[in-house]
Design a protein around this motif. Structure first.
Motif, PDB file in Angstrom:
ATOM      1  N   VAL A   1     -28.560  -4.432 -32.806  1.00 56.78           N
ATOM      2  CA  VAL A   1     -27.289  -4.429 -33.541  1.00 56.78           C
ATOM      3  C   VAL A   1     -26.159  -4.954 -32.657  1.00 56.78           C
ATOM      4  CG1 VAL A   1     -25.541  -2.919 -34.556  1.00 56.78           C
ATOM      5  CG2 VAL A   1     -27.952  -2.632 -35.183  1.00 56.78           C
ATOM      6  N   ASN A   2     -26.121  -4.511 -31.389  1.00 53.22           N
ATOM      7  CA  ASN A   2     -25.091  -5.008 -30.467  1.00 53.22           C
ATOM      8  C   ASN A   2     -25.082  -6.530 -30.418  1.00 53.22           C
ATOM      9  OD1 ASN A   2     -24.157  -2.494 -29.713  1.00 53.22           O
ATOM     10  ND2 ASN A   2     -25.348  -2.397 -27.824  1.00 53.22           N
ATOM     11  N   ALA A   3     -26.249  -7.093 -30.188  1.00 50.84           N
ATOM     12  CA  ALA A   3     -26.361  -8.548 -30.082  1.00 50.84           C
ATOM     13  C   ALA A   3     -26.044  -9.230 -31.416  1.00 50.84           C
ATOM     14  CB  ALA A   3     -27.759  -8.927 -29.611  1.00 50.84           C
ATOM     15  N   PHE A   4     -26.483  -8.655 -32.516  1.00 52.62           N
ATOM     16  CA  PHE A   4     -26.289  -9.250 -33.843  1.00 52.62           C
ATOM     17  C   PHE A   4     -24.806  -9.348 -34.194  1.00 52.62           C
ATOM     18  CE2 PHE A   4     -25.899  -8.673 -38.498  1.00 52.62           C
ATOM     19  CZ  PHE A   4     -26.591  -9.796 -38.930  1.00 52.62           C
ATOM     20  N   PHE A   5     -24.050  -8.259 -33.960  1.00 53.83           N
ATOM     21  CA  PHE A   5     -22.632  -8.271 -34.308  1.00 53.83           C
ATOM     22  C   PHE A   5     -21.872  -9.327 -33.502  1.00 53.83           C
ATOM     23  CE2 PHE A   5     -22.562  -3.545 -35.769  1.00 53.83           C
ATOM     24  CZ  PHE A   5     -23.112  -3.911 -36.981  1.00 53.83           C
ATOM     25  N   VAL A   6     -22.260  -9.507 -32.235  1.00 54.47           N
ATOM     26  CA  VAL A   6     -21.628 -10.542 -31.412  1.00 54.47           C
ATOM     27  C   VAL A   6     -21.963 -11.928 -31.961  1.00 54.47           C
ATOM     28  CG1 VAL A   6     -21.579 -11.611 -29.125  1.00 54.47           C
ATOM     29  CG2 VAL A   6     -21.576  -9.114 -29.339  1.00 54.47           C
ATOM     30  N   GLU A   7     -23.222 -12.165 -32.245  1.00 56.62           N
ATOM     31  CA  GLU A   7     -23.660 -13.465 -32.774  1.00 56.62           C
ATOM     32  C   GLU A   7     -22.984 -13.802 -34.093  1.00 56.62           C
ATOM     33  OE1 GLU A   7     -27.825 -13.005 -33.086  1.00 56.62           O
ATOM     34  OE2 GLU A   7     -28.164 -12.948 -30.917  1.00 56.62           O
TER      35      GLU A   7
ATOM     36  N   VAL B   1     -20.842  -1.657 -43.651  1.00 56.40           N
ATOM     37  CA  VAL B   1     -22.153  -2.101 -43.174  1.00 56.40           C
ATOM     38  C   VAL B   1     -23.018  -0.866 -42.945  1.00 56.40           C
ATOM     39  CG1 VAL B   1     -23.378  -3.222 -41.286  1.00 56.40           C
ATOM     40  CG2 VAL B   1     -21.220  -4.185 -42.108  1.00 56.40           C
ATOM     41  N   ASP B   2     -24.206  -0.876 -43.504  1.00 59.47           N
ATOM     42  CA  ASP B   2     -25.106   0.271 -43.358  1.00 59.47           C
ATOM     43  C   ASP B   2     -26.454  -0.235 -42.844  1.00 59.47           C
ATOM     44  OD1 ASP B   2     -26.059   2.832 -43.415  1.00 59.47           O
ATOM     45  OD2 ASP B   2     -26.369   2.924 -45.579  1.00 59.47           O
ATOM     46  N   ILE B   3     -26.697  -0.032 -41.567  1.00 54.08           N
ATOM     47  CA  ILE B   3     -27.919  -0.536 -40.944  1.00 54.08           C
ATOM     48  C   ILE B   3     -28.729   0.650 -40.417  1.00 54.08           C
ATOM     49  CG2 ILE B   3     -28.882  -1.946 -39.087  1.00 54.08           C
ATOM     50  CD1 ILE B   3     -26.319  -3.652 -39.268  1.00 54.08           C
ATOM     51  N   LYS B   4     -29.862   0.916 -41.033  1.00 53.32           N
ATOM     52  CA  LYS B   4     -30.710   2.025 -40.619  1.00 53.32           C
ATOM     53  C   LYS B   4     -31.998   1.563 -39.942  1.00 53.32           C
ATOM     54  CE  LYS B   4     -29.187   5.499 -43.974  1.00 53.32           C
ATOM     55  NZ  LYS B   4     -28.087   4.778 -44.640  1.00 53.32           N
ATOM     56  N   LYS B   5     -32.339   0.293 -40.143  1.00 57.28           N
ATOM     57  CA  LYS B   5     -33.560  -0.262 -39.536  1.00 57.28           C
ATOM     58  C   LYS B   5     -33.348  -1.738 -39.269  1.00 57.28           C
ATOM     59  CE  LYS B   5     -35.753  -0.723 -44.104  1.00 57.28           C
ATOM     60  NZ  LYS B   5     -34.567  -0.275 -44.857  1.00 57.28           N
ATOM     61  N   LEU B   6     -34.219  -2.314 -38.450  1.00 63.93           N
ATOM     62  CA  LEU B   6     -34.053  -3.710 -38.046  1.00 63.93           C
ATOM     63  C   LEU B   6     -34.010  -4.657 -39.235  1.00 63.93           C
ATOM     64  CD1 LEU B   6     -36.403  -3.810 -34.926  1.00 63.93           C
ATOM     65  CD2 LEU B   6     -33.914  -4.045 -34.935  1.00 63.93           C
ATOM     66  N   ALA B   7     -34.805  -4.355 -40.261  1.00 60.26           N
ATOM     67  CA  ALA B   7     -34.855  -5.245 -41.425  1.00 60.26           C
ATOM     68  C   ALA B   7     -33.514  -5.340 -42.135  1.00 60.26           C
ATOM     69  CB  ALA B   7     -35.940  -4.762 -42.388  1.00 60.26           C
TER      70      ALA B   7
ATOM     71  N   GLY C   1     -20.896   7.372 -25.918  1.00 62.18           N
ATOM     72  CA  GLY C   1     -21.055   5.986 -25.506  1.00 62.18           C
ATOM     73  C   GLY C   1     -21.553   5.089 -26.615  1.00 62.18           C
ATOM     74  N   GLY C   2     -21.329   3.793 -26.432  1.00 62.90           N
ATOM     75  CA  GLY C   2     -21.870   2.742 -27.292  1.00 62.90           C
ATOM     76  C   GLY C   2     -22.149   1.548 -26.402  1.00 62.90           C
ATOM     77  N   GLY C   3     -22.239   0.395 -26.969  1.00 66.96           N
ATOM     78  CA  GLY C   3     -22.438  -0.813 -26.163  1.00 66.96           C
ATOM     79  C   GLY C   3     -23.579  -0.662 -25.192  1.00 66.96           C
ATOM     80  N   SER C   4     -23.338  -0.995 -23.931  1.00 65.14           N
ATOM     81  CA  SER C   4     -24.315  -0.796 -22.865  1.00 65.14           C
ATOM     82  C   SER C   4     -23.592  -0.804 -21.535  1.00 65.14           C
ATOM     83  CB  SER C   4     -25.375  -1.895 -22.865  1.00 65.14           C
ATOM     84  OG  SER C   4     -26.248  -1.746 -21.749  1.00 65.14           O
TER      85      SER C   4
ATOM     86  N   GLU D   1     -37.108   3.918 -31.360  1.00 67.67           N
ATOM     87  CA  GLU D   1     -36.576   3.139 -32.485  1.00 67.67           C
ATOM     88  C   GLU D   1     -35.050   3.056 -32.414  1.00 67.67           C
ATOM     89  OE1 GLU D   1     -38.111   5.133 -35.893  1.00 67.67           O
ATOM     90  OE2 GLU D   1     -40.081   4.139 -35.791  1.00 67.67           O
ATOM     91  N   ARG D   2     -34.416   4.155 -32.017  1.00 64.67           N
ATOM     92  CA  ARG D   2     -32.955   4.174 -31.922  1.00 64.67           C
ATOM     93  C   ARG D   2     -32.460   3.219 -30.853  1.00 64.67           C
ATOM     94  NH1 ARG D   2     -32.704   9.240 -31.745  1.00 64.67           N
ATOM     95  NH2 ARG D   2     -32.474   9.548 -29.492  1.00 64.67           N
ATOM     96  N   GLN D   3     -33.127   3.200 -29.699  1.00 65.72           N
ATOM     97  CA  GLN D   3     -32.733   2.300 -28.623  1.00 65.72           C
ATOM     98  C   GLN D   3     -32.951   0.837 -29.012  1.00 65.72           C
ATOM     99  OE1 GLN D   3     -30.950   4.753 -26.843  1.00 65.72           O
ATOM    100  NE2 GLN D   3     -31.474   3.329 -25.197  1.00 65.72           N
TER     101      GLN D   3
END
Length: 538
Positions: A216-222, A139-145, A243-246, A208-210
């Protein structure tokens, strides 16, 4: 009186530099400090307990609470006063992990090759609640789109995040000590460029990073993904992970996520590129230790001054660390040195005029949070921005909101000394562009020239807790240290352990710190200040 005497008086009256009195140094006390530090040191006892008895000290973790309690106990044992923990507002939840494993169950043309893969979890990401098995997908995600193209495709999968990284062989030694040439290079000052454009770029990238990380966190869970694996920041089998997550209750912590050594990550990318199916088993035992957001805690203690006890000299280091090593060079080394400096001063019977206060900070790794909150409460704070976007930024990226609001103790503060560049020997100090500090530091370093501390550099250095003081116009300084292998092997990595420290270097550092804070606490005047924007300085 001869003509040369008359000339000297005339020059002294007309030129403040000539009139400047040499900085006094109490060589008798410095000698006692050296004897205690070099011949009766306890710095490695402290260092060993922090690293090998307590271990890594992620902010708000159970181990960090243990470190707060243990250091308080040592301060009380040594006869310090006003020993206490001081809270800073809701930092977030505590987190810890106890084990992690990744096993490749099948790959290659026959699909039957098995191999353990080396990876460790990112802080503040959930555990797997037992082993999970799934097909690996890249999976390669660099932007919201980019999220859109993965909708409906990740359920039950283990995700390989990003791309392979080309291996680059090292051309420099892993470990480095300063020599005459490198120390001379530190004397050069680079005139800064207009930083407005650079800051605007950093603000945009941070925002943009935040935003992307939360989405991405929410998307992977969904989408029902099982776990995610990213590449470690360094090569040669080093797992460099933060760190990751929140850490914030109410925000998505995402799915279990680990950082893997590049030498194991890259072959997985190549296998998927060759259309070979890869199946992994991931097992992470990790947990949040709090339900809701909790305050963090700094630990403080004092040697009370006599005569000018309401004036304060401070020394400190951050006690929090990341979680995969034992937080040795970053920053049990600094904590052990600052604690040892206080022990030395008590052992030699020092009677400072000013109060000497030690602070062991928390939340440094998340943005100098503990020291910044302490300075805001006791000394000065810039007005909080009213714009929501500005409030969401770390203090270093915010637009100025006016002059700092000074607290009662602002004018009673003298100076702060920090250690946080690994466990390497002190070679001098950065003056943070405070030119009036330079002759003072040169005099204080003179008794330690024979153990390698010789250099006073005009330049600034950043990224650690002295900046919380410097930002509001208070003298705050970081020492020049030998790098050793801090930036090649141990910084934020699983190799940040006891064996990478040098005991003799820590003894030398403790002697210098003890001498510096004693001299600052007994000099006639408060430490000189450089001008703050809109202020004439002192």
């Amino acid at each position: 009186m001869g003509k040369w005497g008359v000339l000297a008086i005339a020059l002294a009256l007309s030129n403040p530099v000539w009139a400047q009195r040499a900085e006094p140094v109490d060589l008798d006390m410095v000698s006692k400090i050296r004897q205690e530090a070099f011949h009766r040191s306890q710095v490695m006892d402290t260092f060993s307990h922090l690293t090998e008895s307590i271990g890594p000290r992620l902010t708000n973790s159970p181990a960090m609470a243990q470190a707060n309690a243990w250091t308080r106990g040592k301060f009380n044992e040594w006869g310090l006063v006003n020993v206490h923990d001081e809270a800073f507002e809701d930092f977030g939840r505590g987190w810890e992990f106890t084990s992690a494993s990744v096993l490749m169950l099948g790959s290659g043309t026959q699909g039957d090759r098995m191999q353990p893969l080396h990876a460790l979890p990112k802080a503040w990401t959930p555990g797997t609640n037992g082993p999970v098995e799934g097909e690996l997908v890249q999976v390669d995600i660099k932007k919201l789109a980019d999220l859109e193209k993965y909708k409906g495709k990740l359920r039950g999968k283990i995700l390989l995040l990003g791309e392979a990284r080309e291996y680059k062989r090292g051309t420099e030694p892993d470990s480095h000590r300063h020599d005459a040439t490198s120390l001379e290079g530190l004397q050069a000052f680079t005139v800064p460029k207009n930083a407005a454009a650079d800051k605007e770029k950093r603000v945009k990238e941070y925002t943009e990073r935040q935003e992307l990380a939360k989405a991405v966190n929410a998307f992977f869970v969904e989408e029902g993904a099982l776990a995610a694996i990213s590449i470690s920041g360094w090569d040669n089998g080093i797992i460099r992970v933060a760190g990751g997550g929140s850490r914030r209750a109410g925000e998505s912590a995402g799915i279990p996520e680990l950082a893997m050594i590049s030498e194991h990550f890259n072959p997985l990318v190549r296998a998927l590129a060759a259309k070979q199916p890869v199946k992994l088993r991931v097992d992470v035992a990790a947990r949040f230790t709090d339900v809701g957001n909790q305050p963090g805690y700094n630990t403080l203690a004092e040697i009370r001054g006599s005569g000018k006890a309401d004036e304060v000299v401070m020394l400190g280091a951050h006690m929090d660390s990341w979680h995969t090593g034992t937080g040795a060079a970053d920053n049990a080394a600094g904590v052990a040195v600052m604690m040892e400096a206080m022990r030395i001063l008590k052992a030699v019977g020092a009677k400072p005029k000013r109060t000497i206060r030690v602070a062991l900070w928390s939340g440094e790794e998340q943005g100098l949070i503990g020291s910044q909150a302490y300075v805001a409460k006791h000394f000065a704070q810039f007005p909080e921005p009213t714009d929501a976007a500005q409030k969401a930024l770390p203090a270093s990226l915010r637009e100025p909101t006016g002059a700092p609001v000074k607290r009662r103790d602002y004018e009673k503060f003298s100076v702060y000394f920090n250690m946080d560049n690994g466990s390497g020997r002190f070679r001098g100090i950065y003056a943070q562009e405070n030119l009036a500090a330079m002759p003072v530091f040169e005099a204080w370093l003179k008794p330690f020239n024979d153990v390698g501390a010789t250099t006073v550099a005009t330049r600034n250095t950043g990224s650690t807790d002295h900046i919380s003081f410097d930002r509001v116009g208070l003298p705050g300084f970081q020492f020049i240290q030998d790098k050793l292998d801090y930036f090649s092997n141990v910084h934020h990595s699983h190799l940040d352990t006891w064996d990478h420290a040098e005991p003799e270097d820590l003894k030398q550092a403790a002697a210098i710190v003890a001498s510096f804070v004693y001299n600052a606490a007994t000099r006639d005047a408060l430490f000189p200040r450089k001008a703050l924007d809109g202020d004439g300085g002192k």
